[in-house]
Motif scaffolding. Structure first.
Motif, PDB file in Angstrom:
ATOM      1  N   GLU A  87       2.860   2.917  -4.997  1.00  0.00           N
ATOM      2  CA  GLU A  87       2.639   3.572  -6.280  1.00  0.00           C
ATOM      3  C   GLU A  87       1.466   4.533  -6.164  1.00  0.00           C
ATOM      4  O   GLU A  87       0.557   4.333  -5.358  1.00  0.00           O
ATOM      5  CB  GLU A  87       2.368   2.534  -7.377  1.00  0.00           C
ATOM      6  CG  GLU A  87       3.544   1.597  -7.624  1.00  0.00           C
ATOM      7  CD  GLU A  87       3.241   0.590  -8.722  1.00  0.00           C
ATOM      8  OE1 GLU A  87       2.129   0.660  -9.297  1.00  0.00           O
ATOM      9  OE2 GLU A  87       4.097  -0.251  -9.002  1.00  0.00           O
ATOM     10  N   ASN A  88       1.478   5.552  -7.002  1.00  0.00           N
ATOM     11  CA  ASN A  88       0.416   6.542  -7.007  1.00  0.00           C
ATOM     12  C   ASN A  88      -0.733   6.066  -7.901  1.00  0.00           C
ATOM     13  O   ASN A  88      -0.558   5.912  -9.109  1.00  0.00           O
ATOM     14  CB  ASN A  88       0.963   7.889  -7.511  1.00  0.00           C
ATOM     15  CG  ASN A  88      -0.055   9.008  -7.376  1.00  0.00           C
ATOM     16  OD1 ASN A  88      -1.176   8.792  -6.943  1.00  0.00           O
ATOM     17  ND2 ASN A  88       0.346  10.205  -7.763  1.00  0.00           N
ATOM     18  N   HIS A  89      -1.903   5.838  -7.285  1.00  0.00           N
ATOM     19  CA  HIS A  89      -3.076   5.401  -8.037  1.00  0.00           C
ATOM     20  C   HIS A  89      -4.163   6.473  -8.061  1.00  0.00           C
ATOM     21  O   HIS A  89      -5.295   6.195  -8.452  1.00  0.00           O
ATOM     22  CB  HIS A  89      -3.644   4.114  -7.418  1.00  0.00           C
ATOM     23  CG  HIS A  89      -2.687   2.958  -7.454  1.00  0.00           C
ATOM     24  ND1 HIS A  89      -2.296   2.352  -8.623  1.00  0.00           N
ATOM     25  CD2 HIS A  89      -2.021   2.313  -6.458  1.00  0.00           C
ATOM     26  CE1 HIS A  89      -1.444   1.364  -8.350  1.00  0.00           C
ATOM     27  NE2 HIS A  89      -1.252   1.327  -7.048  1.00  0.00           N
ATOM     28  N   PHE A  90      -3.814   7.668  -7.654  1.00  0.00           N
ATOM     29  CA  PHE A  90      -4.798   8.751  -7.624  1.00  0.00           C
ATOM     30  C   PHE A  90      -5.122   9.195  -9.042  1.00  0.00           C
ATOM     31  O   PHE A  90      -4.238   9.542  -9.818  1.00  0.00           O
ATOM     32  CB  PHE A  90      -4.263   9.945  -6.828  1.00  0.00           C
ATOM     33  CG  PHE A  90      -5.213  11.113  -6.776  1.00  0.00           C
ATOM     34  CD1 PHE A  90      -6.289  11.110  -5.913  1.00  0.00           C
ATOM     35  CD2 PHE A  90      -5.015  12.215  -7.608  1.00  0.00           C
ATOM     36  CE1 PHE A  90      -7.163  12.181  -5.861  1.00  0.00           C
ATOM     37  CE2 PHE A  90      -5.881  13.294  -7.559  1.00  0.00           C
ATOM     38  CZ  PHE A  90      -6.963  13.276  -6.686  1.00  0.00           C
ATOM     39  N   THR A  91      -6.416   9.183  -9.403  1.00  0.00           N
ATOM     40  CA  THR A  91      -6.832   9.545 -10.759  1.00  0.00           C
ATOM     41  C   THR A  91      -7.844  10.694 -10.761  1.00  0.00           C
ATOM     42  O   THR A  91      -8.369  11.058 -11.809  1.00  0.00           O
ATOM     43  CB  THR A  91      -7.456   8.333 -11.472  1.00  0.00           C
ATOM     44  OG1 THR A  91      -8.545   7.829 -10.684  1.00  0.00           O
ATOM     45  CG2 THR A  91      -6.425   7.234 -11.678  1.00  0.00           C
ATOM     46  N   GLY A  93      -5.530   7.248  -2.791  1.00  0.00           N
ATOM     47  CA  GLY A  93      -4.763   6.590  -3.839  1.00  0.00           C
ATOM     48  C   GLY A  93      -3.353   7.102  -4.047  1.00  0.00           C
ATOM     49  O   GLY A  93      -2.639   6.633  -4.934  1.00  0.00           O
ATOM     50  N   TYR A  94      -2.920   8.057  -3.234  1.00  0.00           N
ATOM     51  CA  TYR A  94      -1.556   8.575  -3.364  1.00  0.00           C
ATOM     52  C   TYR A  94      -0.544   7.570  -2.840  1.00  0.00           C
ATOM     53  O   TYR A  94      -0.862   6.735  -1.992  1.00  0.00           O
ATOM     54  CB  TYR A  94      -1.407   9.881  -2.579  1.00  0.00           C
ATOM     55  CG  TYR A  94      -2.045  11.079  -3.247  1.00  0.00           C
ATOM     56  CD1 TYR A  94      -1.356  11.817  -4.202  1.00  0.00           C
ATOM     57  CD2 TYR A  94      -3.338  11.470  -2.925  1.00  0.00           C
ATOM     58  CE1 TYR A  94      -1.933  12.911  -4.816  1.00  0.00           C
ATOM     59  CE2 TYR A  94      -3.928  12.566  -3.537  1.00  0.00           C
ATOM     60  CZ  TYR A  94      -3.214  13.279  -4.488  1.00  0.00           C
ATOM     61  OH  TYR A  94      -3.791  14.366  -5.108  1.00  0.00           O
ATOM     62  N   ASP A  95       0.693   7.657  -3.347  1.00  0.00           N
ATOM     63  CA  ASP A  95       1.769   6.889  -2.733  1.00  0.00           C
ATOM     64  C   ASP A  95       2.198   7.620  -1.455  1.00  0.00           C
ATOM     65  O   ASP A  95       1.721   8.723  -1.165  1.00  0.00           O
ATOM     66  CB  ASP A  95       2.948   6.696  -3.698  1.00  0.00           C
ATOM     67  CG  ASP A  95       3.565   8.005  -4.177  1.00  0.00           C
ATOM     68  OD1 ASP A  95       3.300   9.053  -3.564  1.00  0.00           O
ATOM     69  OD2 ASP A  95       4.315   7.978  -5.164  1.00  0.00           O
ATOM     70  N   TRP A 133       0.836  -1.206   0.000  1.00  0.00           N
ATOM     71  CA  TRP A 133       0.000   0.000   0.000  1.00  0.00           C
ATOM     72  C   TRP A 133       0.867   1.250   0.000  1.00  0.00           C
ATOM     73  O   TRP A 133       1.791   1.383   0.791  1.00  0.00           O
ATOM     74  CB  TRP A 133      -0.886  -0.033   1.233  1.00  0.00           C
ATOM     75  CG  TRP A 133      -1.985   0.981   1.259  1.00  0.00           C
ATOM     76  CD1 TRP A 133      -2.854   1.269   0.255  1.00  0.00           C
ATOM     77  CD2 TRP A 133      -2.349   1.814   2.355  1.00  0.00           C
ATOM     78  NE1 TRP A 133      -3.744   2.230   0.669  1.00  0.00           N
ATOM     79  CE2 TRP A 133      -3.454   2.586   1.948  1.00  0.00           C
ATOM     80  CE3 TRP A 133      -1.854   1.987   3.653  1.00  0.00           C
ATOM     81  CZ2 TRP A 133      -4.074   3.509   2.784  1.00  0.00           C
ATOM     82  CZ3 TRP A 133      -2.461   2.902   4.483  1.00  0.00           C
ATOM     83  CH2 TRP A 133      -3.561   3.651   4.053  1.00  0.00           C
TER      84      TRP A 133
END
Length: 254
Positions: free
Chosen positions: A127-131, A171-173, A124
């Protein structure tokens, strides 16, 4: 302003640097700076205000560093910043009337939840999963910003951890979450120091030298995080959250 003895000045500079170095990344610096101010003899209410007066200087340094790095989501922070600031003002005003100790058991439980979740989800935040945000999530983020702003003004311990956790949930790293968390924490610090100053609860003779060392510590801490990346922020976050939990449990048992 009074002229401080060299040993007291050195003490404030050393502890201020260490506190801001850690606080600039994951929060929790108050666990170092506040006890330092109490150890040199400031009464609790004055130590709280003086700590805020010094901490806001370090907060400026870390905030500017992360903004320049491009890690801060300007669109989102511009919308959440005023809410965090307003929440902190209300929190500082309310704490003058109500003891913050009523929050301690709840905060301890929440910090434990944050710690366990972060430890168990090993990948968790790598990686950055923010969209982007839906309208519903933006409103919820606003509520979170106001709530933790209020909490920072009212009580404080763990604010950085809670904010970082909230951005991870978006969702940010870990590095992106740390950068955006520091931006909101900067807002609550500004509000807090303003109210404490108006109430006359800041000893600037202590706050200014400690704050100047915090600027250096925050700059070094933020640059270290940017250089080392997520692999550095995650273990530091887990370590500081663990320390915060221990501190809250000790205070509960007193």
């Amino acid at each position: 302003m009074e002229l401080l003895p060299p040993d007291v000045l050195a003490f404030l500079i050393a502890f201020g640097f260490c506190a801001a170095f850690i606080d600039s990344v994951v929060g929790g610096g108050g666990l170092i700076s506040l006890p330092a101010l109490l150890w040199i003899g400031l009464p609790p209410h004055l130590a709280l205000g003086t700590n805020k007066g010094a901490a806001v200087m370090g907060a400026v340094a870390s905030f500017v560093t992360f903004v320049r790095s491009g890690r801060v989501n300007g669109w989102l922070i511009r919308r959440l910043f005023p809410l965090s600031l307003l929440g902190s003002v209300i929190g500082v005003l309310v704490v003058q009337q109500v003891s913050p100790d009523i929050l301690r058991p709840l905060v301890t439980v929440l910090l434990i939840v944050v710690l366990v979740y972060s430890v168990l989800k090993k990948d968790w935040g790598r990686e950055n999963h923010f969209t982007g945000l839906t309208t519903r999530m933006l409103v919820l983020s606003g509520v979170v910003a106001f709530t933790f702003g209020f909490y920072d003004g009212f009580f404080g311990p763990g604010t950085g951890s809670f904010l970082l956790f909230a951005f991870l949930m978006l969702g940010y790293d870990f590095l992106g979450a740390a950068a955006n968390a520091r931006a909101l924490n900067f807002a609550s610090n500004i509000a807090g120091v303003t109210v404490f100053a108006v109430l006359g609860l800041i000893n600037w003779s202590y706050a200014i030298p400690m704050g100047l060392s915090m600027i250096v510590g925050a700059w070094c801490g933020a640059h270290m995080a940017l250089k080392k990346g997520t692999g550095y922020v995650r273990p530091l976050f887990i370590a500081m959250t663990t320390v915060l939990i221990g501190k809250q449990i000790v205070d509960l048992l007193k």
